[in-house]
Each structure stands twice: as C-alpha cells, then as structure tokens.
Design a protein around this motif. Structure first.
Motif, PDB file in Angstrom:
ATOM      1  N   VAL A 225      38.343   4.630   5.981  1.00 23.74           N
ATOM      2  CA  VAL A 225      36.883   4.606   5.911  1.00 23.74           C
ATOM      3  C   VAL A 225      36.465   3.473   4.992  1.00 23.74           C
ATOM      4  CG1 VAL A 225      34.823   5.855   5.178  1.00 23.74           C
ATOM      5  CG2 VAL A 225      36.663   7.070   6.347  1.00 23.74           C
ATOM      6  N   LEU A 226      35.480   2.697   5.432  1.00 21.39           N
ATOM      7  CA  LEU A 226      34.933   1.595   4.638  1.00 21.39           C
ATOM      8  C   LEU A 226      33.447   1.849   4.417  1.00 21.39           C
ATOM      9  CD1 LEU A 226      36.735  -0.216   7.215  1.00 21.39           C
ATOM     10  CD2 LEU A 226      37.103  -1.261   4.989  1.00 21.39           C
ATOM     11  N   ASN A 227      33.020   1.802   3.170  1.00 21.80           N
ATOM     12  CA  ASN A 227      31.626   2.115   2.859  1.00 21.80           C
ATOM     13  C   ASN A 227      31.008   1.002   2.028  1.00 21.80           C
ATOM     14  OD1 ASN A 227      29.165   3.270   2.377  1.00 21.80           O
ATOM     15  ND2 ASN A 227      29.931   4.967   1.148  1.00 21.80           N
ATOM     16  N   MET A 228      30.198   0.165   2.678  1.00 24.40           N
ATOM     17  CA  MET A 228      29.457  -0.889   1.989  1.00 24.40           C
ATOM     18  C   MET A 228      27.972  -0.551   1.959  1.00 24.40           C
ATOM     19  SD  MET A 228      32.123  -2.721   1.551  1.00 24.40           S
ATOM     20  CE  MET A 228      33.509  -1.770   2.160  1.00 24.40           C
ATOM     21  N   ALA A 229      27.628   0.713   2.192  1.00 23.69           N
ATOM     22  CA  ALA A 229      26.228   1.113   2.341  1.00 23.69           C
ATOM     23  C   ALA A 229      25.720   1.827   1.089  1.00 23.69           C
ATOM     24  CB  ALA A 229      26.083   1.983   3.586  1.00 23.69           C
ATOM     25  N   ARG A 230      25.876   3.147   1.043  1.00 23.59           N
ATOM     26  CA  ARG A 230      25.449   3.941  -0.106  1.00 23.59           C
ATOM     27  C   ARG A 230      26.478   5.026  -0.372  1.00 23.59           C
ATOM     28  NH1 ARG A 230      22.688   0.227  -0.701  1.00 23.59           N
ATOM     29  NH2 ARG A 230      20.437   0.070  -1.053  1.00 23.59           N
ATOM     30  N   GLY A 231      26.730   5.281  -1.653  1.00 21.14           N
ATOM     31  CA  GLY A 231      27.769   6.225  -2.025  1.00 21.14           C
ATOM     32  C   GLY A 231      27.539   7.634  -1.520  1.00 21.14           C
ATOM     33  N   GLY A 232      26.298   8.075  -1.493  1.00 19.65           N
ATOM     34  CA  GLY A 232      26.003   9.448  -1.106  1.00 19.65           C
ATOM     35  C   GLY A 232      26.321   9.795   0.335  1.00 19.65           C
ATOM     36  N   ILE A 233      26.612   8.806   1.152  1.00 22.43           N
ATOM     37  CA  ILE A 233      26.962   9.079   2.550  1.00 22.43           C
ATOM     38  C   ILE A 233      28.350   9.708   2.639  1.00 22.43           C
ATOM     39  CG2 ILE A 233      27.330   8.008   4.826  1.00 22.43           C
ATOM     40  CD1 ILE A 233      25.260   5.901   4.048  1.00 22.43           C
ATOM     41  N   VAL A 234      29.180   9.429   1.659  1.00 25.83           N
ATOM     42  CA  VAL A 234      30.520  10.004   1.593  1.00 25.83           C
ATOM     43  C   VAL A 234      30.552  11.076   0.503  1.00 25.83           C
ATOM     44  CG1 VAL A 234      32.948   9.543   1.046  1.00 25.83           C
ATOM     45  CG2 VAL A 234      31.647   7.917   2.443  1.00 25.83           C
ATOM     46  N   ASN A 235      30.954  12.274   0.875  1.00 27.83           N
ATOM     47  CA  ASN A 235      31.142  13.332  -0.110  1.00 27.83           C
ATOM     48  C   ASN A 235      32.428  13.018  -0.873  1.00 27.83           C
ATOM     49  OD1 ASN A 235      32.283  15.889  -1.207  1.00 27.83           O
ATOM     50  ND2 ASN A 235      30.432  16.777  -0.334  1.00 27.83           N
ATOM     51  N   GLU A 236      32.303  12.574  -2.103  1.00 28.31           N
ATOM     52  CA  GLU A 236      33.454  12.050  -2.822  1.00 28.31           C
ATOM     53  C   GLU A 236      34.473  13.128  -3.173  1.00 28.31           C
ATOM     54  OE1 GLU A 236      31.872   9.687  -6.011  1.00 28.31           O
ATOM     55  OE2 GLU A 236      30.979   8.241  -4.620  1.00 28.31           O
ATOM     56  N   LYS A 237      34.026  14.348  -3.378  1.00 27.06           N
ATOM     57  CA  LYS A 237      34.971  15.439  -3.644  1.00 27.06           C
ATOM     58  C   LYS A 237      35.833  15.699  -2.413  1.00 27.06           C
ATOM     59  CE  LYS A 237      35.224  20.276  -5.125  1.00 27.06           C
ATOM     60  NZ  LYS A 237      36.043  20.727  -3.972  1.00 27.06           N
ATOM     61  N   ASP A 238      35.179  15.768  -1.241  1.00 31.39           N
ATOM     62  CA  ASP A 238      35.933  16.000  -0.014  1.00 31.39           C
ATOM     63  C   ASP A 238      36.844  14.815   0.302  1.00 31.39           C
ATOM     64  OD1 ASP A 238      34.599  18.372   0.166  1.00 31.39           O
ATOM     65  OD2 ASP A 238      33.419  17.868   1.938  1.00 31.39           O
ATOM     66  N   MET A 239      36.384  13.602   0.039  1.00 24.10           N
ATOM     67  CA  MET A 239      37.222  12.433   0.278  1.00 24.10           C
ATOM     68  C   MET A 239      38.439  12.452  -0.638  1.00 24.10           C
ATOM     69  SD  MET A 239      37.900   9.695   1.973  1.00 24.10           S
ATOM     70  CE  MET A 239      36.410   9.305   2.916  1.00 24.10           C
ATOM     71  N   TYR A 240      38.236  12.809  -1.884  1.00 30.97           N
ATOM     72  CA  TYR A 240      39.357  12.912  -2.825  1.00 30.97           C
ATOM     73  C   TYR A 240      40.403  13.907  -2.317  1.00 30.97           C
ATOM     74  CZ  TYR A 240      41.934  14.449  -6.971  1.00 30.97           C
ATOM     75  OH  TYR A 240      42.921  14.802  -7.847  1.00 30.97           O
ATOM     76  N   GLU A 241      39.936  15.073  -1.889  1.00 31.36           N
ATOM     77  CA  GLU A 241      40.869  16.095  -1.399  1.00 31.36           C
ATOM     78  C   GLU A 241      41.615  15.603  -0.162  1.00 31.36           C
ATOM     79  OE1 GLU A 241      41.600  18.754  -2.952  1.00 31.36           O
ATOM     80  OE2 GLU A 241      39.988  18.816  -4.452  1.00 31.36           O
ATOM     81  N   ALA A 242      40.916  14.896   0.716  1.00 34.55           N
ATOM     82  CA  ALA A 242      41.538  14.386   1.934  1.00 34.55           C
ATOM     83  C   ALA A 242      42.581  13.311   1.631  1.00 34.55           C
ATOM     84  CB  ALA A 242      40.473  13.830   2.881  1.00 34.55           C
ATOM     85  N   LEU A 243      42.275  12.426   0.692  1.00 33.12           N
ATOM     86  CA  LEU A 243      43.229  11.386   0.306  1.00 33.12           C
ATOM     87  C   LEU A 243      44.470  11.983  -0.339  1.00 33.12           C
ATOM     88  CD1 LEU A 243      40.774   8.722  -1.183  1.00 33.12           C
ATOM     89  CD2 LEU A 243      42.066   8.514   0.950  1.00 33.12           C
ATOM     90  N   LYS A 244      44.277  12.943  -1.213  1.00 33.02           N
ATOM     91  CA  LYS A 244      45.416  13.555  -1.899  1.00 33.02           C
ATOM     92  C   LYS A 244      46.293  14.342  -0.931  1.00 33.02           C
ATOM     93  CE  LYS A 244      45.979  13.443  -5.850  1.00 33.02           C
ATOM     94  NZ  LYS A 244      46.685  12.459  -6.711  1.00 33.02           N
ATOM     95  N   ALA A 245      45.665  14.916   0.108  1.00 30.84           N
ATOM     96  CA  ALA A 245      46.402  15.730   1.070  1.00 30.84           C
ATOM     97  C   ALA A 245      46.965  14.925   2.234  1.00 30.84           C
ATOM     98  CB  ALA A 245      45.499  16.842   1.598  1.00 30.84           C
ATOM     99  N   GLY A 246      46.672  13.629   2.269  1.00 33.41           N
ATOM    100  CA  GLY A 246      47.152  12.799   3.364  1.00 33.41           C
ATOM    101  C   GLY A 246      46.433  13.049   4.678  1.00 33.41           C
ATOM    102  N   LYS A 247      45.198  13.561   4.583  1.00 31.67           N
ATOM    103  CA  LYS A 247      44.402  13.825   5.789  1.00 31.67           C
ATOM    104  C   LYS A 247      43.695  12.572   6.296  1.00 31.67           C
ATOM    105  CE  LYS A 247      45.107  18.297   6.054  1.00 31.67           C
ATOM    106  NZ  LYS A 247      45.875  18.872   7.199  1.00 31.67           N
TER     107      LYS A 247
END
Length: 313
Positions: A225-247
C-alpha cells in the motif's frame, strides 16, 4: 493591507505581494496563536497546518483571501469562510507530478529494499546482496484509488515500467479510463487484483479508515500500500497488525494520521508510532510537494489568484 504567511512556501509570494502590502511570516503557529494574531491581516498564505476552524475565521475580521499552497481544502472550514466573505484558493494539480514521482520512488524502494539495504551497509557495515532479493515492477498490477490528476500521472509513469493499471474513481466517465489505458474497477476489485495500491483520494468521512483490517484482508499477502494522500485514510493500528502478521507485503507512506501531534514541526518536537517497528514500513514527512519545481508553479498560481481577488495592478 497586510499578509501573513504561516508555512514554508515559494519566496516569490512574499516578494511579489510585498510590493502591495506588508508581509509577515510566522511558521506553523498553533490554532490558538493564529486566532490571536489573524485579526490584523487581509491575506493568509498557508499550506495544510494548522486547520482553519470557525474560531480562527471569526477572529479574522479583516481577512479577505486565504491562499492554500496545496491541493486539499479539508483543513479549512469552507462554510464559515464563505459566510464570512473570505475567498479561499488552492493549487490543484500543480504538485501532481512531484507527488506522482514520489509514489514511483516509494514503489521502487519497497520492491528493491533500497532503504534497509542502505542501512545495512552504512549502519551495520555489512555488504551482503543476498539478503535483499527484490522484484521488478514490470508485469505487476498497480491499483490507483482516486484517478484524478495525480492518480493519472502515476498510472502514466507506471506504464513506462510495463505495469498494468487498474483504477477506482466513481466521478470519472468511462472514456477517461480508456484514454489513460486503465481498467475501471470497484475498490474491492482493485484491492483483490493489485500488487501495489496507491491512494490519491481526499480524506472524507467516506474515505476515513478505508484501509482497515477487513479491506487489507481482501488484498494479496505480498501487496504493498502506498499513501501519498492523507494519513487518516489508513487505519494505522490495523496496518501495524497486518504488517506484523504478514497479512500484507508493505506500507509506504508520506503521511500519518497525527502528523502534528505533540507540537509537530515546531520546537524540536518528537514523533513516534508503532509502525516504526516494522521493517516493511517506510515513511517520509509529508514531502510530496516539496520540490523547487512544484513550489515555483504553486507560488505563481497563488500570487495571481490573490492579486485577482484583491484587484491588485
């Protein structure tokens, strides 16, 4: 007549407007500070911070023009501005190429592991090319969410790498997708088929937390995922969990949800996030439009808009 500049913008703005009015600069005041000083000014020049709320606008008794040296206007209370007779001008499209090139840069960085490889050499003093086997962009599918000026430019650059481009934008007619050699899809379809998904949408109630645990689960496990727009579009907690879990394969961003929390850019304020623990996360400090070329073009546009609005000859 007085002008207040509250962010780092093209020096041509102060130089040209200074021929007609007094120009003051206060870089990134807080909302409270701005409300306390704005009453003396007819012109406000800014980018995206701080958010211009009703309190600030009601305190701006003389304000006639706000020149926003960026694209989005979600940080300005447009209803109050209109009610108070304040004209607001932005600079749509003029930073488009800069943001598009940064998007491609981050795609290449993620694909070839250039940042961790650089750190391994410079910091760890290792010279081991076998640790960083990447993949090419050629033949991969790029999904573009928001197919306006920036999204279309990203698609154009991606095609030069022989990528397939799919896109979501409910506001565009079919012929635009055809002209841009992109296949129109729903968000769910884009997420399902893409190797890279790049966000070029405004932050609205509809796009807030668009990338969450559920939507990420519908993507390929190695997708980026690439985000050059606004941070709030990505739920950072969910993204963190997905990255750590290899999702998901990775997240590359130029923005974060609370960019100015705790003082932001002022007074050596610090900034931290759980995402910083993730090796497959790279970030830059909202520098998408930070090129001399974009600054020059945006400055010229804002100067013309302010002079036109105030009938300055």
């Amino acid at each position: 007549m007085k002008c207040l500049i509250i962010d780092v913008v093209s020096p041509a703005i102060a130089e040209e407007l200074g021929k007609y009015m007094e120009v003051d600069t206060k870089i990134l005041p807080t909302q409270e500070e701005l409300a306390g000083m704005i009453g003396d000014y007819e012109v406000l020049i800014m980018r995206v911070d701080p958010a211009i709320n009703k309190t600030i606008l009601d305190a701006a008794k003389k304000l006639k023009v706000i020149g926003v040296c960026s694209v989005g206007l979600n940080h300005v209370d447009m209803d109050t501005a209109k009610a108070n007779g304040v004209q607001v001008f932005n600079a749509p499209g003029l930073n488009g190429n800069a943001v598009a090139e940064l998007t491609i840069s981050k795609m290449l960085d993620m694909s070839r592991h250039t940042i961790p490889a650089c750190n391994d050499v410079k910091i760890n003093k290792n010279w081991d090319k076998y640790k960083f086997v990447g993949r090419e962009l050629r033949g991969k599918t790029l999904g573009v969410l928001g197919f306006g000026r920036i999204g279309q430019r990203v698609g154009e650059l991606a095609r030069a790498f022989l990528m397939d481009v799919v896109a979501y934008d409910p506001y565009l007619p079919a012929e635009v997708f055809e002209q841009q050699h992109a296949k129109s899809m729903t968000i769910e379809e884009v997420l399902k088929v893409s190797d890279f998904v790049t966000i070029h949408m405004p932050l609205t109630p509809e796009t807030k937390d668009l990338f969450n645990a559920k939507s990420i689960a519908g993507m390929k496990d190695d997708a980026v995922v690439l985000n050059m727009a606004r941070g709030g579009i990505v739920n950072e907690k969910d993204m963190y969990e997905a990255l750590k879990a290899g999702k998901i394969g990775g997240y590359a961003s130029d923005v974060m949800e609370n960019e100015l929390a705790g003082g932001g850019l002022t007074e050596d304020a610090g900034f931290d996030s759980p995402l910083f623990e993730c090796d497959n996360f790279i970030v830059s400090p909202h520098l998408g439009a930070q090129t001399s070329d974009a600054s020059r073009d945006i400055g010229a546009h804002i100067i013309n808009k302010v002079k036109e609005a105030l009938d300055l000859k």
